[in-house]
Design a protein around this motif. Structure first.
Motif, mmCIF file in Angstrom:
data_model
loop_
_atom_site.group_PDB
_atom_site.id
_atom_site.type_symbol
_atom_site.label_atom_id
_atom_site.label_comp_id
_atom_site.label_asym_id
_atom_site.label_seq_id
_atom_site.Cartn_x
_atom_site.Cartn_y
_atom_site.Cartn_z
ATOM 1 N N GLN B 150 0.832 -1.200 0.000
ATOM 2 C CA GLN B 150 0.000 0.000 0.000
ATOM 3 C C GLN B 150 0.871 1.255 0.000
ATOM 4 O OE1 GLN B 150 -2.929 -0.054 3.112
ATOM 5 N NE2 GLN B 150 -3.842 1.862 2.458
ATOM 6 N N LYS B 151 1.972 1.190 0.827
ATOM 7 C CA LYS B 151 2.884 2.337 0.889
ATOM 8 C C LYS B 151 3.516 2.600 -0.468
ATOM 9 C CE LYS B 151 4.108 2.484 5.758
ATOM 10 N NZ LYS B 151 5.101 2.120 6.763
ATOM 11 N N VAL B 152 3.952 1.517 -1.114
ATOM 12 C CA VAL B 152 4.566 1.650 -2.442
ATOM 13 C C VAL B 152 3.567 2.260 -3.424
ATOM 14 C CG1 VAL B 152 5.467 0.332 -4.415
ATOM 15 C CG2 VAL B 152 6.215 -0.230 -2.112
ATOM 16 N N GLU B 153 2.304 1.780 -3.342
ATOM 17 C CA GLU B 153 1.277 2.307 -4.252
ATOM 18 C C GLU B 153 0.998 3.774 -3.975
ATOM 19 O OE1 GLU B 153 -2.062 -0.333 -4.040
ATOM 20 O OE2 GLU B 153 -1.038 -1.840 -5.273
ATOM 21 N N GLU B 154 0.986 4.134 -2.656
ATOM 22 C CA GLU B 154 0.770 5.536 -2.295
ATOM 23 C C GLU B 154 1.893 6.410 -2.846
ATOM 24 O OE1 GLU B 154 0.280 5.628 1.929
ATOM 25 O OE2 GLU B 154 -1.761 4.829 1.820
ATOM 26 N N LYS B 155 3.148 5.896 -2.692
ATOM 27 C CA LYS B 155 4.301 6.637 -3.221
ATOM 28 C C LYS B 155 4.198 6.802 -4.727
ATOM 29 C CE LYS B 155 8.089 5.884 0.034
ATOM 30 N NZ LYS B 155 9.346 5.167 0.256
ATOM 31 N N LYS B 156 3.811 5.714 -5.394
ATOM 32 C CA LYS B 156 3.663 5.762 -6.852
ATOM 33 C C LYS B 156 2.607 6.778 -7.243
ATOM 34 C CE LYS B 156 5.025 1.188 -8.532
ATOM 35 N NZ LYS B 156 4.518 -0.100 -9.002
ATOM 36 N N ALA B 157 1.484 6.758 -6.485
ATOM 37 C CA ALA B 157 0.384 7.675 -6.781
ATOM 38 C C ALA B 157 0.843 9.124 -6.586
ATOM 39 C CB ALA B 157 -0.813 7.365 -5.891
ATOM 40 N N ALA B 158 1.615 9.347 -5.477
ATOM 41 C CA ALA B 158 2.113 10.705 -5.203
ATOM 42 C C ALA B 158 3.065 11.140 -6.317
ATOM 43 C CB ALA B 158 2.816 10.715 -3.849
#
Lengths: 156, 203
Positions: B150-158
């Motif tokens: 989820q963190k990786v996806e959040e970073k990607k989204a950011a």
């Protein structure tokens, strides 16, 4: 082994080879495995007559699932001096903050719980089984005490 | 050679996903209910296309069928402990990817014996495991892995949001730059025309 990517015929065959206790543990793994077991194995629970919670001596609780073909269950034992440490596990959908775990030797057949938290533990197990088997089954409570435990009032 | 004849000597050509063909005996193929339903009575002109599965997988599946041709008729699931040495070797020499491919192919070809042995093998992997071990066996992501994912996806989204914002800014700037020369051109043309008009009126 990506079980969830296999064809549903294979998944059903695999689940059929497993007993109730093992299926229960698989259902703890994720919501998806729980729904999968519920949908593929529903026919096995159809003739379940009742689930009985027996509160016995020394704070032991027996959970018994009975039908004409099934007579399975598991035991909840309080933590003892020998089994003092409970490493909470995410079982019965209760989250790891509730002090209950699988017995390190008798996987599936026995759980250890903190007897100070009996109410929360039993309520959590009942909520889970109620959701798992549905409302058409009788849920019974048997107690050696004169009064049944307070948490037995819900879903009766 | 392909033929609807029931003789065990008859060979059928099988086509894999790579487009390669290889021979399988009729006796081995008849263990597949899918084959029986599709080709046994009508025969097949040319290779039988099982093109969803690669050659290695199909060869492995038919190796099992060829081996079990002479065994007694299948009579329901057999316990893992009852498997022969050959059967155990057959399963043990497969890696997990091949095992999954074989299950899928066996399921598609509807080879009851092989499918049921595969299922028993999976069930055996699951027995006597606690939740964490079970998660590993069925390769479900753990809570920590889900959190990390989820963190990786959040970073990607950011990061994607930043890129999008930058792109929007650049587009705005480009639009302004593109507009400027046009305006300048209009102004320059206007000035030239004015000058011409003035010089003409002076003449």
């Amino acid at each position: 082994m990506k079980l969830l990517t296999l064809p549903s015929v294979v998944q059903r065959n695999v689940f059929e080879l497993l007993g109730f206790k093992q299926l229960l543990i698989i259902s703890f793994c994720s919501k998806r495995t729980r729904y999968l077991i519920q949908s593929l194995q529903k026919y096995r629970w159809i003739d379940i007559k009742f689930v009985k919670y027996s509160f016995e001596e020394e704070d032991k609780i027996y959970v018994n699932v009975r039908s004409e073909n099934i007579n399975e269950g598991f035991i909840l034992s309080p933590n003892t001096l020998e089994q003092l440490v409970i490493t909470p596990m995410d079982v019965f959908g209760m989250g790891s903050e509730i002090p209950i775990c699988l017995h390190p030797i008798y996987y599936g057949g026995r759980y250890i719980y903190d007897k100070e938290q009996t109410q929360i533990v039993v309520q959590g197990i009942h909520d889970y089984l109620y959701q798992f088997f549905g409302s058409s089954i009788d849920y019974e409570v048997e107690s050696i005490e004169d009064q049944p435990p307070a948490n037995s009032k819900k879903h009766q | 050679m392909t033929s609807p004849a029931s003789s065990s000597e008859v060979k059928y050509l099988i086509e894999s996903s790579e487009g390669n063909t290889f021979d399988v005996s009729g006796a081995a193929l008849r263990q597949s209910n899918t084959f029986n339903a599709m080709f046994l009575n009508i025969g097949a002109d040319g290779p039988i296309p099982f093109t969803d599965y690669n050659e290695a997988t199909l060869k492995k599946v038919f190796e099992y069928c060829e081996h079990s041709v002479n065994e007694e008729n299948y009579s329901g699931p057999k316990h893992q402990d009852d498997l022969s040495k050959w059967d155990l070797n057959f399963f043990n020499e497969m890696d997990q990817k091949m095992f999954i491919d074989v299950i899928n192919a066996s399921n598609f070809l509807d080879i009851e014996r092989l499918t049921s042995y595969c299922c028993e093998r999976i069930a055996r992997m699951l027995r006597g495991k606690n939740t964490q071990e079970m998660i590993k066996v069925i390769t479900l992501p753990t809570a920590e892995e889900l959190e990390a994912k989820q963190k990786v996806e959040e970073k990607k989204a950011a990061a994607a949001k930043k890129v999008a914002e930058k792109a929007a800014e650049t587009a705005e700037k480009t639009e302004t730059l593109e507009e400027l020369p046009v305006q300048q051109l209009v102004q320059t043309t206007r000035n030239k025309l004015t000058r011409k008009y003035l010089s003409f009126s002076n003449e």
